[in-house]
Design a protein around this motif. Structure first.
Motif, PDB file in Angstrom:
ATOM      1  N   TYR A  53      12.037   0.448  -4.128  1.00  0.00           N
ATOM      2  CA  TYR A  53      12.314   1.963  -3.904  1.00  0.00           C
ATOM      3  C   TYR A  53      13.806   2.206  -2.807  1.00  0.00           C
ATOM      4  CZ  TYR A  53       8.119   1.809  -6.552  1.00  0.00           C
ATOM      5  OH  TYR A  53       7.198   1.846  -7.512  1.00  0.00           O
ATOM      6  N   MET A  54      13.924   1.064  -1.893  1.00  0.00           N
ATOM      7  CA  MET A  54      14.382   1.379  -0.159  1.00  0.00           C
ATOM      8  C   MET A  54      16.338   0.834  -1.595  1.00  0.00           C
ATOM      9  SD  MET A  54      12.251   0.992   2.723  1.00  0.00           S
ATOM     10  CE  MET A  54      13.878   1.114   3.913  1.00  0.00           C
ATOM     11  N   GLN A  55      15.865  -0.489  -1.540  1.00  0.00           N
ATOM     12  CA  GLN A  55      17.449  -1.017  -1.607  1.00  0.00           C
ATOM     13  C   GLN A  55      17.203   0.097  -2.920  1.00  0.00           C
ATOM     14  OE1 GLN A  55      15.925  -5.374  -2.840  1.00  0.00           O
ATOM     15  NE2 GLN A  55      14.974  -5.514  -0.909  1.00  0.00           N
ATOM     16  N   ASP A  56      17.486   0.533  -4.151  1.00  0.00           N
ATOM     17  CA  ASP A  56      17.364   1.195  -5.479  1.00  0.00           C
ATOM     18  C   ASP A  56      18.006   2.161  -4.515  1.00  0.00           C
ATOM     19  OD1 ASP A  56      16.419  -0.113  -6.921  1.00  0.00           O
ATOM     20  OD2 ASP A  56      14.945   1.266  -7.847  1.00  0.00           O
ATOM     21  N   PHE A  57      17.574   3.305  -3.231  1.00  0.00           N
ATOM     22  CA  PHE A  57      17.949   3.879  -2.948  1.00  0.00           C
ATOM     23  C   PHE A  57      19.569   3.642  -1.830  1.00  0.00           C
ATOM     24  CE2 PHE A  57      18.534   5.682   1.754  1.00  0.00           C
ATOM     25  CZ  PHE A  57      19.315   7.023   1.147  1.00  0.00           C
ATOM     26  N   THR A  61      23.114   5.484  -2.750  1.00  0.00           N
ATOM     27  CA  THR A  61      23.680   6.105  -1.878  1.00  0.00           C
ATOM     28  C   THR A  61      25.690   5.111  -2.493  1.00  0.00           C
ATOM     29  OG1 THR A  61      21.900   6.367  -0.800  1.00  0.00           O
ATOM     30  CG2 THR A  61      24.481   6.189  -0.043  1.00  0.00           C
ATOM     31  N   TYR A  62      25.281   3.713  -2.169  1.00  0.00           N
ATOM     32  CA  TYR A  62      26.693   3.362  -2.334  1.00  0.00           C
ATOM     33  C   TYR A  62      27.163   3.604  -3.019  1.00  0.00           C
ATOM     34  CZ  TYR A  62      30.188  -0.350  -1.970  1.00  0.00           C
ATOM     35  OH  TYR A  62      30.735  -1.837  -1.435  1.00  0.00           O
ATOM     36  N   PHE A  63      26.846   3.736  -4.647  1.00  0.00           N
ATOM     37  CA  PHE A  63      27.957   4.042  -5.624  1.00  0.00           C
ATOM     38  C   PHE A  63      28.042   5.308  -5.719  1.00  0.00           C
ATOM     39  CE2 PHE A  63      27.468   5.457 -10.342  1.00  0.00           C
ATOM     40  CZ  PHE A  63      28.346   5.069 -10.593  1.00  0.00           C
ATOM     41  N   ASN A  64      27.282   6.522  -5.194  1.00  0.00           N
ATOM     42  CA  ASN A  64      27.427   7.350  -5.283  1.00  0.00           C
ATOM     43  C   ASN A  64      29.325   8.284  -3.882  1.00  0.00           C
ATOM     44  OD1 ASN A  64      25.915   8.933  -6.622  1.00  0.00           O
ATOM     45  ND2 ASN A  64      24.670   9.687  -5.442  1.00  0.00           N
ATOM     46  N   ARG A  65      29.191   6.453  -3.108  1.00  0.00           N
ATOM     47  CA  ARG A  65      29.686   6.898  -2.197  1.00  0.00           C
ATOM     48  C   ARG A  65      31.379   6.650  -2.446  1.00  0.00           C
ATOM     49  NH1 ARG A  65      27.842   4.978   3.041  1.00  0.00           N
ATOM     50  NH2 ARG A  65      26.143   6.392   3.905  1.00  0.00           N
ATOM     51  N   HIS A  66      31.514   5.227  -3.367  1.00  0.00           N
ATOM     52  CA  HIS A  66      32.192   4.513  -3.389  1.00  0.00           C
ATOM     53  C   HIS A  66      32.453   4.585  -5.623  1.00  0.00           C
ATOM     54  CE1 HIS A  66      33.006   3.265   0.324  1.00  0.00           C
ATOM     55  NE2 HIS A  66      31.160   2.771   0.133  1.00  0.00           N
ATOM     56  N   GLY A  67      31.820   4.920  -6.158  1.00  0.00           N
ATOM     57  CA  GLY A  67      32.164   5.514  -7.624  1.00  0.00           C
ATOM     58  C   GLY A  67      31.813   4.007  -8.785  1.00  0.00           C
ATOM     59  N   VAL A  68      31.546   2.897  -7.386  1.00  0.00           N
ATOM     60  CA  VAL A  68      30.690   1.727  -7.727  1.00  0.00           C
ATOM     61  C   VAL A  68      29.960   0.818  -7.751  1.00  0.00           C
ATOM     62  CG1 VAL A  68      33.520   1.134  -8.039  1.00  0.00           C
ATOM     63  CG2 VAL A  68      32.676   0.377  -5.970  1.00  0.00           C
TER      64      VAL A  68
END
Length: 518
Positions: A53-57, A61-68
């Motif tokens: 679950y932490m790795q999903d977070f 988070t990375y996707f929301n910042r960078h879109g990929v």
């Protein structure tokens, strides 16, 4: 302890009366253990269950910042940092032991250390809300620093605050709370409690509660009497601390014993870690703690826990139930460490060390055989489970708790902080090394990795058998002289006694003070 002859009053009979377990000493032990060592154990295993679950977070988070989406190799790097920052922080925390305990005291250092835990708990608990995984990695470093200090200062504090006949039991209390912390993290990390997508921030943030309790309660209890008298030079405060800890007004004998240790050490001053490493008079003590600490961490305890899940699955335990079996292993760890607290003063330190490393070495050897044959011999998987349980028992009664007790007992006040600093650094460096290389060992050697751990356990056992003395129910000065005779080094107090006996009409010096060194 049997004395020979009628020696004049010295540290062999000073402080010779046995102390009792008072309510104050019990509370100091519980507060120090729960407020410090508990978080070490808790943070060792707290991220195991919620890892997916932490790795999903991290990914989200990375996707929301960078879109990929996050690259898999980068995710592996981030998770490796999350895991490894804890032992790395522990190494840095150990390096802070010597300056802090000498300037702030033992109790003062424990109180200051709580700030690391509370700050880290707040950061980890709010990380999901703040949409940042970087603070989790940074907080793991802070918790490592906290654990590095706590794992060294708590046993030092309790060892110095306890009478000699209870020093082993109270010295193992911090290790007991480490195992309790591991167990509590395993229980709270179950899927049905907090080990899920909603509960993991709370699971990480709970680590601050014990620190807050310690911060509010420990100031009402006394500082180490030895620190107050030897390092601060305040006899009155030391007397008051002893009276509170012993529950009686008559503490003159113990004060005299501490004063003799102080007199014996005045020429040395406080030894820094570098000075300790080059000081001939403490060479065997230093070598002994390094060997015991290396043996403790390189004996394969992390590897056994790593293999435990697949061992249980091979024995027929369903994947969804493995977490409950892991909790049961944690419970065995707690029970056996509690047993070590109860028997260390009756059996002694050497017996527990030898029995612990002996059980670990036999378990590793048999486990290697069982893992290799479990695909062809059906009952070998059950033998593997037995080996895991026996290994945990061996580590819990000797290899894990006793080395920290020995650091307290094998060094005097001037060198003890530096000894804990060196021992703690070795402990955490070996912990970090095993975490770094074990996956490569497992990939290359498979079950034969345990033969390496077996060899390390045997080597440690042999060293302890021939070199490490029994320290049960002896004063620090008695242990110091005992080690001095082992390496033919004359202590300062021995020189003083020789001067006394050189006076005309004085008694002939007795060569054998103790009936047995071991």
């Amino acid at each position: 302890m049997k004395l020979k002859g009628d020696e004049p009053k010295n540290s062999e009979n000073i402080g010779g009366s046995e102390g009792k377990m008072t309510l104050t000493l019990v509370l100091v032990s519980l507060i120090s253990g729960f407020g410090s060592s508990f978080q070490y154990g808790y943070n060792v295993s707290v991220i195991n269950s919620p890892a997916p679950y932490m790795q999903d977070f991290y990914n989200e988070t990375y996707f929301n910042r960078h879109g990929v989406p996050m690259d898999s190799s980068f995710q592996t790097l981030l998770w490796s940092l999350t895991v490894s920052m804890f032992p790395l922080g522990g190494f840095f925390g150990s390096l802070m032991v010597w300056p802090l305990v000498n300037s702030c005291g033992r109790k003062g250092t424990l109180l200051i250390n709580n700030l690391f835990s509370i700050v880290a708990a707040l950061l980890m608990g709010t990380s999901e809300l703040a949409k940042t995984f970087e603070v989790i990695i940074f907080s793991r470093l802070l918790m490592g620093i906290y654990a590095g200090l706590a794992s060294n200062v708590a046993p030092m504090f309790l060892g110095e605050a306890s009478p000699k006949n209870l020093r082993g039991a109270t010295g193992i209390v911090p290790q007991l709370f480490i195992t309790v912390g591991i167990l509590v993290a395993q229980i709270l990390g179950l899927d049905v409690i907090l080990g899920n997508s909603k509960g993991w921030p709370v699971l990480l943030g709970l680590t601050g509660i014990p620190s807050l309790i310690q911060l509010l309660t420990l100031p009402f209890f006394p500082e180490s009497p030895r620190y107050l008298l030897i390092q601060k030079g305040n006899e009155e405060q030391a007397r008051q601390a002893l009276q509170k800890l012993r529950g009686c007004d008559d503490v003159d004998d113990e004060l005299e014993e501490i004063s003799q240790e102080n007199s014996s050490e005045k020429e040395e001053g406080r030894l820094a870690a570098l000075t300790l490493c080059t000081f001939k008079g403490l060479r065997w003590q230093l070598a002994s703690i390094i060997v015991m600490m290396m043996g403790q961490q390189l004996s394969g305890v992390n590897a056994v826990f790593y293999y435990a899940d697949r061992i249980f699955q091979s024995a027929g335990v369903e994947s969804k139930n493995v977490q409950y079996v892991t909790v049961s292993i944690g419970a065995i760890n707690v029970v056996m460490t509690l047993l070590a607290v109860l028997i260390v003063e009756s059996l002694g330190r050497r017996i527990l060390l030898l029995a612990g490393f002996g059980l670990c070495s036999v378990s590793c050897a048999v486990l290697t055989l069982a893992l290799n044959l479990q695909t062809t011999v059906s009952w070998m998987s059950y033998l593997s489970i037995v080996c895991v349980v026996v290994y945990i028992i061996g580590h819990a009664i000797g290899a894990s708790p006793v080395p920290f007790v020995m650091i307290t007992e094998m060094f005097l006040q001037s060198s003890r902080p530096a000894a804990f600093m060196v021992g703690g650094a070795v402990h955490w460096l070996c912990n970090f090394t095993v975490g770094l290389v074990f996956l490569y060992m497992e990939a290359g050697l498979g079950p034969y990795s345990f033969l390496i751990f077996c060899a390390i356990c045997v080597a440690t056992l042999v060293y302890i058998f021939f070199i490490v003395p029994e320290t049960k129910n002896k004063t620090f000065m008695e242990i110091n002289r005992m080690m001095g005779r082992k390496k033919k080094v004359v202590t300062q107090e021995d020189k003083e006694l020789e001067d006394v006996h050189a006076v005309p009409g004085g008694q002939e010096r007795k060569k054998d003070i103790f009936s047995s060194d071991l």
